[in-house]
Design an enzyme around this catalytic site. Structure first.
Site, PDB file in Angstrom:
ATOM      1  N   TYR A 142       4.243  -5.010 -13.004  1.00  0.00           N
ATOM      2  CA  TYR A 142       3.493  -6.273 -13.073  1.00  0.00           C
ATOM      3  C   TYR A 142       3.959  -7.155 -14.232  1.00  0.00           C
ATOM      4  O   TYR A 142       3.739  -8.360 -14.232  1.00  0.00           O
ATOM      5  CB  TYR A 142       1.983  -6.016 -13.220  1.00  0.00           C
ATOM      6  CG  TYR A 142       1.323  -5.392 -11.999  1.00  0.00           C
ATOM      7  CD1 TYR A 142       1.961  -5.377 -10.766  1.00  0.00           C
ATOM      8  CD2 TYR A 142       0.059  -4.839 -12.074  1.00  0.00           C
ATOM      9  CE1 TYR A 142       1.370  -4.815  -9.651  1.00  0.00           C
ATOM     10  CE2 TYR A 142      -0.552  -4.273 -10.960  1.00  0.00           C
ATOM     11  CZ  TYR A 142       0.116  -4.260  -9.755  1.00  0.00           C
ATOM     12  OH  TYR A 142      -0.487  -3.702  -8.648  1.00  0.00           O
ATOM     13  N   LYS A 188       6.694   8.603  -8.932  1.00  0.00           N
ATOM     14  CA  LYS A 188       7.595   8.621  -7.770  1.00  0.00           C
ATOM     15  C   LYS A 188       8.964   9.060  -8.296  1.00  0.00           C
ATOM     16  O   LYS A 188       9.973   8.362  -8.138  1.00  0.00           O
ATOM     17  CB  LYS A 188       7.601   7.214  -7.145  1.00  0.00           C
ATOM     18  CG  LYS A 188       8.251   7.117  -5.783  1.00  0.00           C
ATOM     19  CD  LYS A 188       7.459   7.759  -4.667  1.00  0.00           C
ATOM     20  CE  LYS A 188       8.276   7.723  -3.375  1.00  0.00           C
ATOM     21  NZ  LYS A 188       7.737   8.569  -2.318  1.00  0.00           N
ATOM     22  N   ASP A 220       2.739   8.937  -2.999  1.00  0.00           N
ATOM     23  CA  ASP A 220       2.386   8.918  -1.570  1.00  0.00           C
ATOM     24  C   ASP A 220       1.512  10.125  -1.225  1.00  0.00           C
ATOM     25  O   ASP A 220       0.526  10.010  -0.498  1.00  0.00           O
ATOM     26  CB  ASP A 220       3.638   8.848  -0.681  1.00  0.00           C
ATOM     27  CG  ASP A 220       4.786   9.709  -1.199  1.00  0.00           C
ATOM     28  OD1 ASP A 220       4.726  10.163  -2.362  1.00  0.00           O
ATOM     29  OD2 ASP A 220       5.744   9.956  -0.442  1.00  0.00           O
ATOM     30  N   ASP A 244      -3.395   0.921  -9.869  1.00  0.00           N
ATOM     31  CA  ASP A 244      -4.141  -0.177  -9.266  1.00  0.00           C
ATOM     32  C   ASP A 244      -4.601   0.239  -7.867  1.00  0.00           C
ATOM     33  O   ASP A 244      -5.773   0.112  -7.488  1.00  0.00           O
ATOM     34  CB  ASP A 244      -3.205  -1.397  -9.188  1.00  0.00           C
ATOM     35  CG  ASP A 244      -3.930  -2.676  -8.831  1.00  0.00           C
ATOM     36  OD1 ASP A 244      -5.173  -2.642  -8.702  1.00  0.00           O
ATOM     37  OD2 ASP A 244      -3.258  -3.709  -8.665  1.00  0.00           O
ATOM     38  N   ASP A 248      -8.578   1.995  -6.741  1.00  0.00           N
ATOM     39  CA  ASP A 248      -9.422   1.368  -5.713  1.00  0.00           C
ATOM     40  C   ASP A 248      -9.712   2.345  -4.581  1.00  0.00           C
ATOM     41  O   ASP A 248     -10.832   2.396  -4.060  1.00  0.00           O
ATOM     42  CB  ASP A 248      -8.746   0.114  -5.135  1.00  0.00           C
ATOM     43  CG  ASP A 248      -9.205  -1.139  -5.858  1.00  0.00           C
ATOM     44  OD1 ASP A 248      -9.722  -1.007  -6.987  1.00  0.00           O
ATOM     45  OD2 ASP A 248      -9.045  -2.242  -5.302  1.00  0.00           O
TER      46      ASP A 248
END
Ligand code: NAD
Length: 356
Positions: A142, A188, A220, A244, A248
């Site tokens: 980001y 990852k 994943d 992020d 959620d």
């Protein structure tokens, strides 16, 4: 007697009504546990724009920096959606986080036994879930440079320095020490070099915490495991973009957005807020659920003020209030014996805090 300065930012929409209830509960717990909270109110978001012409006035930044902790409701609403980006309410919040230097976002997800039916996940998978996501907040893709949007090609860069990884890993291991002593680091590393450095650094930090069990999981798989068997997790440590998404997802397994708190810490002063937004659709009707903000106040007591008994007292009171069947309208279909207004449930929690 310990005395603390608390900056209060009520914000927009349901912000003022839910923060008022959290203050009610804080007053009850501070009287009981014998410490003093002095509140100073500041503007941020749409309400700040209306009065001061900017979403984050300088006095708000100054006041927050000079406090022991910040309790925040929520910001935003349609009225301000068409303003230029830097004037919109959410840029006020992003700027405040960056001014405070808060690099760690903490999000607990507990499932209250009485509300297991409120989730889309099966009760037997859900019962007993108690996990804690530690998300890096100020680095990663980001914020990485270079970044560019061209006509036919666009790119962002995922960057983490060793120091950025180390400091967030320390937050995760410290959190685990106060919980069930297990950290699952999500990355990852099979594809990304930045994740390989992440993994190596987390393993180095783990050497300082021999009591904590460390595991690694690809993002994943973590997304899948969170809905398949969320009980396996204690602390989940992860970077900005993965966190992020996963935080959620984790919050939704509990079934109600009105229950979950969060904290942004790591700078001089921590910011404590519910995970939900300003819910303009229900603002002013007295039906919003203040529990996420009340639980954020409990996190503030634990993480910013070290008033652990007071934090536990609030958490226990909330649990008992739910167990005894008091619900706001959003949870009316799940075991309600009495449906309460925002202010009624705040008063009931405050009463329980005083009497347990
Ligand atoms: P939202 O979280 O405000 O609301 C989503 C849904 O959940 C709505 O139906 C709302 O009524 C309900 N809800 C939320 N909190 C509740 C509570 N405490 N009790 C009962 N019901 C509750 O998300 P949204 O509708 O996408 O966004 C509304 C505004 O909030 C937007 O302007 C958005 O930018 C802003 N927002 C702010 C923050 C923040 O301040 N940190 C976070 C997310 C969204």
């Amino acid at each position: 007697m310990n005395r603390y300065k608390i900056a209060i930012i009520k914000g927009d929409g349901i912000g003022p009504e839910i923060v008022d209830e959290a203050i009610k509960v804080l007053d009850a717990v501070s009287a009981k546990e014998n410490f003093e909270l002095n509140y100073e109110e500041y503007l941020m978001g749409g309400c700040a724009y209306d009065v001061k012409g900017v979403p984050l006035p300088a006095e708000t930044v100054e006041g927050c920096k000079n406090s022991d902790a910040i309790l925040f409701g929520a910001i935003g609403g349609e009225k301000w959606d068409n303003l230029e980006r830097h004037l919109r309410p959410e840029s006020g919040l992003l700027k405040l986080r960056s001014e405070l230097g808060v690099f760690a976002n903490l999000r607990p997800t507990n499932v209250f036994d009485e509300l297991v039916d409120a989730s889309t996940i099966k009760p037997e998978v859900l019962k007993g879930v108690d996990l804690f996501v530690v998300r890096e907040l100020t680095g990663g893709i980001y914020f990485g440079q270079p970044r560019e949007k061209g006509i036919d090609r666009a790119y962002n860069t995922m960057v983490y320095t060793k120091e950025e990884i180390r400091r967030i890993a320390v937050v995760a291991f410290e959190s685990a020490m106060k919980r069930r002593k297990s950290v699952c680091s999500v990355d990852k590393a099979n594809v990304l070099e930045v994740s390989q450095l992440w993994r190596e650094t987390v393993e180095e930090v783990a050497l300082d915490y021999p009591e904590v069990t460390l595991s690694h999981m690809y993002v994943d798989n973590a997304a899948m495991q969170l809905v398949r068997n969320p009980k396996q997790f204690d602390v989940i440590l992860t970077g900005n973009i993965f966190g992020d998404i996963l935080s959620d997802e984790a919050s939704m397994i509990s079934g109600s957005i009105g229950l979950l708190p969060s904290a942004s810490v790591g700078g001089k002063v921590g910011l404590f807020e519910p995970i939900h937004g300003s819910a303009p659709d229900i603002a002013g009707q007295g039906i919003s659920n203040p529990i996420a903000t009340v639980m954020s106040a409990a996190m503030m007591l634990r993480f910013a003020l070290n008033e652990n008994n007071a934090a536990e007292r609030i958490e226990k009171a909330v649990q008992m209030v739910l167990k005894d069947g008091y619900r706001t309208k959003d949870l009316a279909d799940y075991g309600a014996k009495e449906v309460c207004s925002t202010s009624e449930i705040g008063s009931i929690i405050a009463d329980y805090v005083a009497k347990i």
